[in-house]
Write a protein that holds these residues in place. Sequence first.
Motif, PDB file in Angstrom:
ATOM      1  N   GLN A 192       0.847  -1.192   0.000  1.00  0.00           N
ATOM      2  CA  GLN A 192       0.000   0.000   0.000  1.00  0.00           C
ATOM      3  C   GLN A 192       0.882   1.241   0.000  1.00  0.00           C
ATOM      4  OE1 GLN A 192      -3.251  -0.615  -0.357  1.00  0.00           O
ATOM      5  NE2 GLN A 192      -2.629  -2.773  -0.280  1.00  0.00           N
ATOM      6  N   ASN A 193       0.486   2.253  -0.771  1.00  0.00           N
ATOM      7  CA  ASN A 193       1.261   3.498  -0.775  1.00  0.00           C
ATOM      8  C   ASN A 193       0.882   4.359   0.426  1.00  0.00           C
ATOM      9  OD1 ASN A 193       2.739   2.968  -3.081  1.00  0.00           O
ATOM     10  ND2 ASN A 193       1.140   3.752  -4.408  1.00  0.00           N
ATOM     11  N   ASP A 194       0.997   3.755   1.608  1.00  0.00           N
ATOM     12  CA  ASP A 194       0.624   4.445   2.835  1.00  0.00           C
ATOM     13  C   ASP A 194       1.893   5.003   3.461  1.00  0.00           C
ATOM     14  OD1 ASP A 194      -0.133   5.259   5.307  1.00  0.00           O
ATOM     15  OD2 ASP A 194      -1.025   3.348   5.917  1.00  0.00           O
ATOM     16  N   THR A 195       2.205   6.247   3.098  1.00  0.00           N
ATOM     17  CA  THR A 195       3.512   6.781   3.461  1.00  0.00           C
ATOM     18  C   THR A 195       3.648   7.102   4.948  1.00  0.00           C
ATOM     19  OG1 THR A 195       2.767   8.958   2.778  1.00  0.00           O
ATOM     20  CG2 THR A 195       4.012   7.705   1.165  1.00  0.00           C
ATOM     21  N   ALA A 196       2.575   6.914   5.713  1.00  0.00           N
ATOM     22  CA  ALA A 196       2.669   7.164   7.151  1.00  0.00           C
ATOM     23  C   ALA A 196       3.274   5.951   7.856  1.00  0.00           C
ATOM     24  CB  ALA A 196       1.282   7.467   7.720  1.00  0.00           C
ATOM     25  N   LYS A 197       3.194   4.766   7.220  1.00  0.00           N
ATOM     26  CA  LYS A 197       3.683   3.538   7.859  1.00  0.00           C
ATOM     27  C   LYS A 197       5.164   3.321   7.583  1.00  0.00           C
ATOM     28  CE  LYS A 197       1.225  -0.378   7.856  1.00  0.00           C
ATOM     29  NZ  LYS A 197       0.441  -1.458   7.196  1.00  0.00           N
TER      30      LYS A 197
ATOM     31  N   LYS B 215       8.207   1.549   6.148  1.00  0.00           N
ATOM     32  CA  LYS B 215       8.258   0.687   4.961  1.00  0.00           C
ATOM     33  C   LYS B 215       9.448  -0.245   4.999  1.00  0.00           C
ATOM     34  CE  LYS B 215      11.953   2.567   2.711  1.00  0.00           C
ATOM     35  NZ  LYS B 215      13.007   1.961   1.906  1.00  0.00           N
TER      36      LYS B 215
ATOM     37  N   ASN C 185       5.215  -2.000   6.252  1.00  0.00           N
ATOM     38  CA  ASN C 185       4.566  -1.912   4.953  1.00  0.00           C
ATOM     39  C   ASN C 185       5.604  -2.401   3.941  1.00  0.00           C
ATOM     40  OD1 ASN C 185       2.755  -1.251   2.949  1.00  0.00           O
ATOM     41  ND2 ASN C 185       3.327   0.919   2.899  1.00  0.00           N
TER      42      ASN C 185
ATOM     43  N   ASP D 216       6.262   3.095  -8.397  1.00  0.00           N
ATOM     44  CA  ASP D 216       5.107   3.785  -8.971  1.00  0.00           C
ATOM     45  C   ASP D 216       5.018   3.489 -10.468  1.00  0.00           C
ATOM     46  OD1 ASP D 216       2.971   5.503  -9.354  1.00  0.00           O
ATOM     47  OD2 ASP D 216       4.292   7.202  -9.798  1.00  0.00           O
TER      48      ASP D 216
ATOM     49  N   LEU E 279       6.453   9.140  -3.943  1.00  0.00           N
ATOM     50  CA  LEU E 279       6.429   7.684  -3.749  1.00  0.00           C
ATOM     51  C   LEU E 279       7.834   7.099  -3.812  1.00  0.00           C
ATOM     52  CD1 LEU E 279       3.248   6.619  -5.742  1.00  0.00           C
ATOM     53  CD2 LEU E 279       3.591   6.613  -3.259  1.00  0.00           C
TER      54      LEU E 279
ATOM     55  N   TYR F 268       9.504   7.787  -0.663  1.00  0.00           N
ATOM     56  CA  TYR F 268       9.019   6.951   0.430  1.00  0.00           C
ATOM     57  C   TYR F 268       9.644   5.556   0.366  1.00  0.00           C
ATOM     58  CZ  TYR F 268       5.791   3.878   2.996  1.00  0.00           C
ATOM     59  OH  TYR F 268       5.253   2.936   3.824  1.00  0.00           O
ATOM     60  N   TRP F 269       9.603   4.935  -0.809  1.00  0.00           N
ATOM     61  CA  TRP F 269      10.024   3.525  -0.900  1.00  0.00           C
ATOM     62  C   TRP F 269      11.535   3.345  -1.006  1.00  0.00           C
ATOM     63  CZ3 TRP F 269       6.881  -0.047   0.628  1.00  0.00           C
ATOM     64  CH2 TRP F 269       5.495   0.062   0.403  1.00  0.00           C
TER      65      TRP F 269
END
Length: 826
Positions: A28-33, A35, A73, A516, A527, A530-531
């Motif tokens: 999931q692209n949930d950038t709060a979690k 990774k 994540n 992405d 994204l 983030y990743w």
Amino acid sequence: MSYITEEILKIEKKWQKIWEDNKLFQAQNDTAKPKYYVLEMYPYPSGKLHMGHVRNYTIGDVLARFRRMQGFNVLYPMGFDSFGLPAENAAIKNKTNPKEWTEARMNDMVAQMKQIGLSYDWSRFLYSHSEDYYKWNQWIFLQMYKQGLVYKKKSVVNWDPIDNTVLANEQVIDGKGWRSGAVVEKREIEQWFIKITDYAEELLSDLDKLDDWPERVKSMQRNWIGKSEGCMITFDVVDGTGKKIDEIKTFTTRPDTVFGIKYVVLAAEHPKCIEWSKSTEYESPVKDFIADVAKETLIERMAEGKEKNGTALGVFAVNPANGKKVPLWVANYALMDYGTGAVMAVPAHDQRDFEFAKKYQLPVSVVINPKDQDALNADTMSEAFVEVGIMTNSKEFDGVSSDDAKLKMAQWMEEKGFGSRTTTYRLKDWLISRQRYWGTPIPIYYDDDGNPQLIPEEELPVKLPKDVEFGKGNPLETSQTFINYTDPKSGKTYRRETDTMDTFFDSSWYYIRYTDLNDKCIFDKSLANYWMPVDQYIGGIEHAILHLLYSRFFLKFFRDIGLVDESEPFKRLLTQGMVLLSGEVMSKSKGNIVDPDEILKKFGTDSLRMFILFAAPPEDQLEWNDDAIEGSWRFLSRIWKLVEHRFSIVEDELNVSDMDDQDKEIERERNFTIKKVTEDLSSYKFNTAISSLMILMNKIDKYKVPEGALTKQIVLNNVTRSIIQLLAPLAPHMCEELWQKCGATQYSIILEGWPSYDEAALKQDVIELIVQVNGKLRSRISIPADSSKEDVQRLALEDEKVQQFVSSDAIKKFIYVPGKLANFVV
RNA sequence: GGGCAAGUGGUGGAAUGGCAUACACGUUGGACUUAAAAUCCAAUGGCCGUAAGGCCGUGUGGGUUCGACUCCCACCUUGCCCACCA
């Protein structure tokens, strides 16, 4: 039910379907979690998975599952490096289309990956021959072009006469093509290059930041980049009469030897060789010599102990340090593509120069003498003196250590204006042109003057045409629809570039595309930020240099044009070892392969995974052993039986006051194993993680639970549930099945989290202490864990065996390492 | 020539300053079985000894340390990378 083949295969299918139906592995692209990005080097679609693939992917899958259970994540994608020569060769041989051939193989491999139960996020699947992907290769090429990192150069290239293509230097191994094995020839053509050398310094210095990379890989990259610090020296070139006709620069790492220069050599490919000897008596021998060198294959030229040859050019260089005239020669031991292609020769202090000087009776003169020994005699030396010594015959530098002279003389030359301190690299620019079909077309056309022009971004991708003929050189040249490019604005038709890109271009950035996979831009910056970076990258050591170097270069380039903030793509790198059968690498050609399919049919994927992880540390070679895989199955089988026969759901809570010593011991072992397995999986020591699970299982077997013993049943249930959770990343299918029998609250064990341990529960009241006398083990005693040093000494001396070796008046020293041992020195 | 990694029972390997050989495979013996397989139990580095026990032992030789597979120095062997790189 028992843990037998029929049941195993049913369970595997069942759980693979549940995972897929619930989209459990979709990132999931949930950038709060927090990774975690796990990636294996994407494979070439060669046909079927071999054991090496299985090992590679098993390691990644375990880490992905472990991190998911820990609540990360997780991004864990898969794809294919699907451009490349084999597809084209197959097309020629079988008269098929490279696309069909490639995709058939991709489908087979995906089916096998799914059968093994690898937990990939298939919604992020990519492959390099898709237009959606190679479009961005072309886009990157255009950006690099605009940044001045792309150029075209006529140069001598390595030509593979079997594959009919140009090879990069890196694809030439011992003078042979890396795929065909054909002896490489030399040809001169216009080629596209990428200026990776602009990044040489950063690629080198950033290696120091990669703390979680194997030292071996870093040192291979350092070697490959090959940084040398030295000095560039400019010589006037004069003819026989002393008239200046030109200048020449040489690079040296030994500025301290500049007073010992006796001649200067040029590489045979150096254009000045012909120019300077033109219309003189030297012209014809020089031309003959150059022709002789050109005839040699790479193998001959690189042969060890190669005889040094050369011939004089008839012109002279003036040593700017002392104004002396020395002859210029052309020689086979000077290399055109390192430094300037010209070398200042100091026979007394360089072994190659020494050999050459002896052969052609060129003078030798000593400028460094060994410390505290007799001075060297140039006439009687049998080899060059290359060590540190004391300067001589070097004017004001006489008496200085040659080590110090390096810097001092370089500075002096800089002041005098004929030398400058310089750094050179062995790393060369990257030749990306390939005269082949199955790759990314280079987005260029040529105007009427033959100058390259960029295909506009909005016209990308430049698609591979279908109307091509294979087997006649570059297939793209046979496509009329392809070679003619019509400019949409003017309607004019131009010739299109027919070179395609080296497939290493594709694999240099695929890892960031997974973050992405949209169709509007190469990737979304937030994204990617983030990743990236990949937290754990896993692949073979064969990619230690090229793929990893190019990938590092691409990310730095992306950063420099503002696409992403990271500078290094792979935080942690694991290079997994090969799989061997009776000491040899498994290979189709040798016929010594073990087909993963056969093993899967017999034991199932969980046993195969367990064997691969248990048999050797992941970076070591793994010797295949049919008996040992049965051992892995046996272990899983024991856990199955533990749940089937001994686990029994009890509603009551554990009451600590009811626990006896054995119960406490099992509870302590349970906590200890959770700690150990958590640590081991974090540092990918799968073999010791499994062995500690086996040790725990052995203890559970010895732990007896009488009929109706409630407390003991709860203790047993707890340890059973823990062992299943700890084993879940390693043997996922069986553990999912068992978890459902053990009171699951979620549909998958992954969602139940990773077990935690209680540090306090690890403490023991009474411990066994090793007692040594003079460092030799003599006894073991049981003592309270919190004993003082004095108590331990007293207790140890009460021990009979200790008394045999120690009398209390002979003790010189007493050493006590709490929790470990005591040592008497007598 | 330069650089990096490694060398431990019959085998894969564990221990990275503190019980060498965990765990597993294999082998041997035993239980169960009419029998076999499976399963379970036990033994399993070498030498000496009836035994208790002792000595030796992590490629070789030195060193540091109360104590070294582990750290240091030199060497040997193997694997990998680079290499007429100035």
